[in-house]
Design a protein around this motif. Structure first.
Motif, PDB file in Angstrom:
ATOM      1  N   ASP A  45      68.071  13.607  68.433  1.00 25.59           N
ATOM      2  CA  ASP A  45      67.701  14.912  67.322  1.00 25.59           C
ATOM      3  C   ASP A  45      66.593  14.306  66.575  1.00 25.59           C
ATOM      4  O   ASP A  45      66.068  14.976  65.827  1.00 25.59           O
ATOM      5  N   TYR A  46      66.180  13.063  66.823  1.00 27.82           N
ATOM      6  CA  TYR A  46      65.015  12.780  66.007  1.00 27.82           C
ATOM      7  C   TYR A  46      63.893  11.723  66.841  1.00 27.82           C
ATOM      8  O   TYR A  46      64.687  10.988  67.659  1.00 27.82           O
ATOM      9  N   VAL A  47      62.881  11.888  66.789  1.00 27.87           N
ATOM     10  CA  VAL A  47      62.078  11.045  67.775  1.00 27.87           C
ATOM     11  C   VAL A  47      60.707  10.215  66.875  1.00 27.87           C
ATOM     12  O   VAL A  47      60.231  10.786  65.962  1.00 27.87           O
ATOM     13  N   GLY A  48      60.520   9.053  67.378  1.00 24.78           N
ATOM     14  CA  GLY A  48      59.264   8.620  66.657  1.00 24.78           C
ATOM     15  C   GLY A  48      58.415   7.822  67.733  1.00 24.78           C
ATOM     16  O   GLY A  48      58.903   7.499  69.015  1.00 24.78           O
ATOM     17  N   ILE A  49      57.130   7.929  67.815  1.00 23.50           N
ATOM     18  CA  ILE A  49      56.110   7.262  68.665  1.00 23.50           C
ATOM     19  C   ILE A  49      55.653   6.061  68.249  1.00 23.50           C
ATOM     20  O   ILE A  49      55.056   6.100  66.873  1.00 23.50           O
ATOM     21  N   ILE A  50      55.602   5.051  68.788  1.00 21.56           N
ATOM     22  CA  ILE A  50      55.021   3.604  68.512  1.00 21.56           C
ATOM     23  C   ILE A  50      54.007   3.443  69.414  1.00 21.56           C
ATOM     24  O   ILE A  50      54.085   3.428  70.756  1.00 21.56           O
ATOM     25  N   HIS A  51      52.789   2.853  68.985  1.00 20.59           N
ATOM     26  CA  HIS A  51      51.622   2.568  69.792  1.00 20.59           C
ATOM     27  C   HIS A  51      51.002   1.575  69.406  1.00 20.59           C
ATOM     28  O   HIS A  51      50.530   1.512  68.143  1.00 20.59           O
ATOM     29  N   LEU A 103      53.886   8.855  64.733  1.00 21.75           N
ATOM     30  CA  LEU A 103      54.453   9.848  64.369  1.00 21.75           C
ATOM     31  C   LEU A 103      56.138   9.891  64.495  1.00 21.75           C
ATOM     32  O   LEU A 103      56.742   9.002  65.079  1.00 21.75           O
ATOM     33  N   GLU A 104      56.884  10.449  63.675  1.00 17.60           N
ATOM     34  CA  GLU A 104      58.335  10.415  63.548  1.00 17.60           C
ATOM     35  C   GLU A 104      58.666  11.805  63.072  1.00 17.60           C
ATOM     36  O   GLU A 104      58.304  12.498  61.604  1.00 17.60           O
ATOM     37  N   LYS A 105      59.544  12.581  63.786  1.00 15.35           N
ATOM     38  CA  LYS A 105      59.814  13.798  63.509  1.00 15.35           C
ATOM     39  C   LYS A 105      60.996  14.317  63.959  1.00 15.35           C
ATOM     40  O   LYS A 105      61.522  13.983  65.044  1.00 15.35           O
ATOM     41  N   ASP A 106      61.807  15.226  63.369  1.00 12.51           N
ATOM     42  CA  ASP A 106      63.098  16.003  63.744  1.00 12.51           C
ATOM     43  C   ASP A 106      62.638  16.906  65.006  1.00 12.51           C
ATOM     44  O   ASP A 106      61.495  17.656  64.927  1.00 12.51           O
ATOM     45  N   ILE A 107      63.324  16.785  66.134  1.00  7.22           N
ATOM     46  CA  ILE A 107      63.141  17.590  67.274  1.00  7.22           C
ATOM     47  C   ILE A 107      63.190  19.069  67.177  1.00  7.22           C
ATOM     48  O   ILE A 107      62.439  19.742  67.505  1.00  7.22           O
ATOM     49  N   ASP A 108      64.078  19.573  66.449  1.00  2.00           N
ATOM     50  CA  ASP A 108      64.284  20.926  65.836  1.00  2.00           C
ATOM     51  C   ASP A 108      63.121  21.533  65.236  1.00  2.00           C
ATOM     52  O   ASP A 108      62.638  22.213  65.426  1.00  2.00           O
ATOM     53  N   ASP A 109      62.533  20.534  64.358  1.00  2.00           N
ATOM     54  CA  ASP A 109      61.631  20.831  63.472  1.00  2.00           C
ATOM     55  C   ASP A 109      60.432  21.042  64.349  1.00  2.00           C
ATOM     56  O   ASP A 109      59.336  21.878  64.209  1.00  2.00           O
ATOM     57  N   LEU A 110      60.001  19.704  65.394  1.00  2.00           N
ATOM     58  CA  LEU A 110      59.011  20.026  66.254  1.00  2.00           C
ATOM     59  C   LEU A 110      59.019  21.150  66.911  1.00  2.00           C
ATOM     60  O   LEU A 110      58.013  22.080  67.157  1.00  2.00           O
ATOM     61  N   LYS A 111      60.031  21.631  67.667  1.00  2.00           N
ATOM     62  CA  LYS A 111      60.178  22.710  68.467  1.00  2.00           C
ATOM     63  C   LYS A 111      60.228  23.936  67.592  1.00  2.00           C
ATOM     64  O   LYS A 111      59.859  25.110  68.440  1.00  2.00           O
ATOM     65  N   ALA A 112      60.292  24.107  66.477  1.00  2.00           N
ATOM     66  CA  ALA A 112      60.124  25.240  65.616  1.00  2.00           C
ATOM     67  C   ALA A 112      58.898  25.647  64.925  1.00  2.00           C
ATOM     68  O   ALA A 112      58.450  26.503  64.618  1.00  2.00           O
ATOM     69  N   ASP A 113      57.998  24.619  64.974  1.00  2.00           N
ATOM     70  CA  ASP A 113      56.593  24.558  64.579  1.00  2.00           C
ATOM     71  C   ASP A 113      55.490  24.851  65.489  1.00  2.00           C
ATOM     72  O   ASP A 113      54.479  25.017  65.011  1.00  2.00           O
TER      73      ASP A 113
END
Length: 299
Positions: free
Chosen positions: A195-201, A207-217
């Protein structure tokens, strides 16, 4: 709650983690994504109290993790590289964990035995790699952890077993608010349960975001007109990408879906559809917009 505050770690002057800040809420499933060598495993080992950060603070439920037996008693780290005592059977390994973890649940262990259908009297070293991974989940879930930290957990599992284990994880989160953090370089592997994801590089959290917010946006728009559309058709919209496929135009647009449709309908299209995007597609455009090539980050 797991909180990482400005976590940094170096090995032999190589900076592996650089001021990483993240927060994993209780009862959630957090996907930590990134390529091999991005720093994911190091961060998870700090989170599990296996190694200590050079700088910053790592806490679980407000308590420092490193050298804290109380925190470790409620946390289980399932490593990418599995380790069992070479001559131990599943039953012997279960007895070992029973002595270490106060939350060990014998009834759960026996229930999972029926689910996994593995012989608990057999030496773990005699199982295949995929079966050893199942044993690891069997033992981990029997400790009834409050916090389950997983490093590339689904490698070597077939599709049926992978689905079975994902269902177990989701059920534990729902039933007793277990908190899970999953490290992976495969977006498709985790998008159906996180339900929440972050990308580390390269040691940084990009980037760190709620998946529902990502898909809604962010939306994929498919649109076509009877005649050549006006030049102003995309004015006022935040377009991340667009291309033409014959008479059909395809665009990736950030914004509220109703506002996007209302704006485009005033140009009287003959086709107007908002199509779903996969999590991988969303990150391609999100990270591309941030100036990163996603294929170099998640491979």
């Amino acid at each position: 709650m797991i909180t990482s505050n400005n976590i940094s770690k170096s090995y032999e002057k190589e900076n592996v983690l650089n001021k990483v800040n993240l927060q994993v809420n209780k009862g959630s499933i957090y996907g930590l994504l990134g390529s091999n060598g991005a720093g994911k495993t190091t961060l998870l080992k700090i989170m599990s109290g296996i190694i200590k950060q050079d700088n910053g603070e790592m806490t679980i439920s407000g308590r420092e993790v490193f050298e804290n037996p109380q925190v470790k008693a409620s946390t289980f780290f399932l490593s990418d590289s599995l380790y069992f005592f070479s001559q131990y059977s599943v039953k012997q390994m279960a007895d070992f964990f029973k002595d270490i973890y106060p939350g060990w649940d014998k009834e759960r262990f026996l229930k999972l035995e029926k689910l996994f259908q593995l012989d608990k009297k057999k030496k773990i070293s005699q199982f295949s790699k995929g079966m050893q991974r199942q044993v690891a989940f069997w033992l981990a879930l029997s400790t009834m952890p409050e916090y389950l930290i997983l490093d590339e957990p689904f490698d070597g599992l077939d599709a049926v077993v992978r689905k079975k284990i994902k269902n177990l994880l989701v059920q534990d989160v729902a039933d007793r608010e277990m908190t899970i953090i999953i490290s992976s370089h495969n977006l498709r592997e985790v998008e159906d349960i996180c339900d929440y994801v972050g990308i580390i590089h390269q040691g940084r959290l990009l980037l760190e975001k709620d998946i529902d917010d990502l898909k809604a946006d962010i939306h994929k728009v498919q649109i076509a007109f009877r005649e050549e559309p006006e030049d102003t058709v995309w004015n006022g919209l935040e377009v991340l990408y667009k291309e033409s496929r014959g008479s059909v135009m395809l665009a990736i647009v950030r914004g509220i879906d109703g506002d996007i449709i209302q704006h485009l309908e005033q140009y009287h299209p003959v086709i107007l559809d908002l199509l779903p995007l996969t999590l991988e597609e969303i990150f391609v455009y999100e990270m591309g917009d941030a100036g990163y090539a996603i294929e170099n980050i998640l491979v």
